[in-house]
Design a protein around this motif. Structure first.
Motif, short mmCIF file in Angstrom:
data_model
loop_
_atom_site.label_atom_id
_atom_site.label_comp_id
_atom_site.label_asym_id
_atom_site.label_seq_id
_atom_site.Cartn_x
_atom_site.Cartn_y
_atom_site.Cartn_z
N THR A 127 0.84 -1.20 0.00
CA THR A 127 0.00 0.00 0.00
C THR A 127 0.88 1.25 0.00
O THR A 127 0.63 2.19 -0.77
N SER A 128 1.90 1.27 0.85
CA SER A 128 2.80 2.42 0.92
C SER A 128 3.53 2.63 -0.41
O SER A 128 3.65 3.76 -0.89
N LEU B 71 3.40 5.89 -2.84
CA LEU B 71 4.63 6.59 -3.22
C LEU B 71 4.80 6.62 -4.73
O LEU B 71 5.21 7.65 -5.29
N SER B 72 4.49 5.53 -5.39
CA SER B 72 4.61 5.48 -6.85
C SER B 72 3.72 6.51 -7.51
O SER B 72 4.13 7.18 -8.46
N LYS B 73 2.49 6.65 -7.00
CA LYS B 73 1.58 7.66 -7.54
C LYS B 73 2.15 9.06 -7.36
O LYS B 73 2.14 9.87 -8.29
N GLY B 74 2.64 9.35 -6.17
CA GLY B 74 3.23 10.66 -5.90
C GLY B 74 4.49 10.91 -6.70
O GLY B 74 4.78 12.05 -7.08
N ASP B 75 5.24 9.85 -6.96
CA ASP B 75 6.49 9.98 -7.71
C ASP B 75 6.26 10.43 -9.15
O ASP B 75 7.12 11.07 -9.75
N VAL B 76 5.10 10.12 -9.70
CA VAL B 76 4.80 10.53 -11.08
C VAL B 76 4.87 12.06 -11.18
O VAL B 76 5.52 12.60 -12.08
N ASP B 77 4.20 12.74 -10.25
CA ASP B 77 4.22 14.20 -10.25
C ASP B 77 5.61 14.74 -9.93
O ASP B 77 6.05 15.73 -10.54
N PHE C 103 12.37 4.81 0.03
CA PHE C 103 11.53 3.97 0.88
C PHE C 103 12.04 2.53 0.84
O PHE C 103 12.16 1.87 1.88
N GLU C 104 12.33 2.03 -0.35
CA GLU C 104 12.82 0.65 -0.50
C GLU C 104 14.14 0.46 0.23
O GLU C 104 14.34 -0.55 0.92
N SER D 21 0.76 5.17 10.15
CA SER D 21 0.62 6.55 10.63
C SER D 21 1.07 7.55 9.58
O SER D 21 0.59 8.69 9.56
N THR D 22 1.94 7.14 8.65
CA THR D 22 2.37 8.06 7.59
C THR D 22 1.35 8.11 6.46
O THR D 22 1.39 9.01 5.64
N GLU D 23 0.43 7.14 6.43
CA GLU D 23 -0.60 7.12 5.39
C GLU D 23 -1.72 8.11 5.71
O GLU D 23 -2.47 8.50 4.84
N ASP D 24 -1.85 8.47 6.98
CA ASP D 24 -2.95 9.35 7.40
C ASP D 24 -2.75 10.78 6.95
O ASP D 24 -1.78 11.31 6.71
#
Length: 120
Positions: A44-45, A49-55, A68-69, A117-120
């Motif tokens: 999920t994380s 992150l992948s979605k955010g990385d596109v922008d 993250f990895e 907690s970082t997903e919130d």
């Protein structure tokens, strides 16, 4: 240890008539269930992150997923080393394997909580 799943579940839940080896197996089983939850949380994380990385990439900014990895690999090494240290400090204690798996479960639960907690 008993062969039927119901018997194993009862043994792990109650500890009734369990040997030290049985308790260790139950501790390992508990860790494996928690580790499966960690893997789901990581997926999920990583997806977020992948979605955010596109922008980020489109704006010529550094991307987050590789870091993250790397952090996750370092965390696994930390967890394993911490649990080996706790376990080996006991010497030849009969509960050595229980201590190890309980440590692995405890630290893995903490990681799940941190990631959530970082997903919130």
């Amino acid at each position: 240890m008993s062969s039927s799943n119901d018997e194993i579940d009862r043994l792990c839940r109650t500890g009734e008539h369990a040997s030290t080896a049985d308790i260790a197996v139950c501790s390992q089983r508990n860790f494996e269930q928690i580790y499966a939850k960690l893997n789901s949380t990581i997926k999920t994380s990583e997806a977020e992150l992948s979605k955010g990385d596109v922008d980020l990439k489109a704006d010529n900014n550094p991307v987050a997923l590789p870091y993250f990895e790397n952090g996750q690999r370092a965390w696994v090494e930390y967890r394993d080393n911490q649990c080996y240290a706790e376990t080996y400090s006991l010497g030849e204690a009969s509960m050595r394997y229980v201590t190890f798996w309980d440590c692995m479960a405890r630290i893995t639960k903490e990681r799940i909580s941190d990631l959530q907690s970082t997903e919130d």
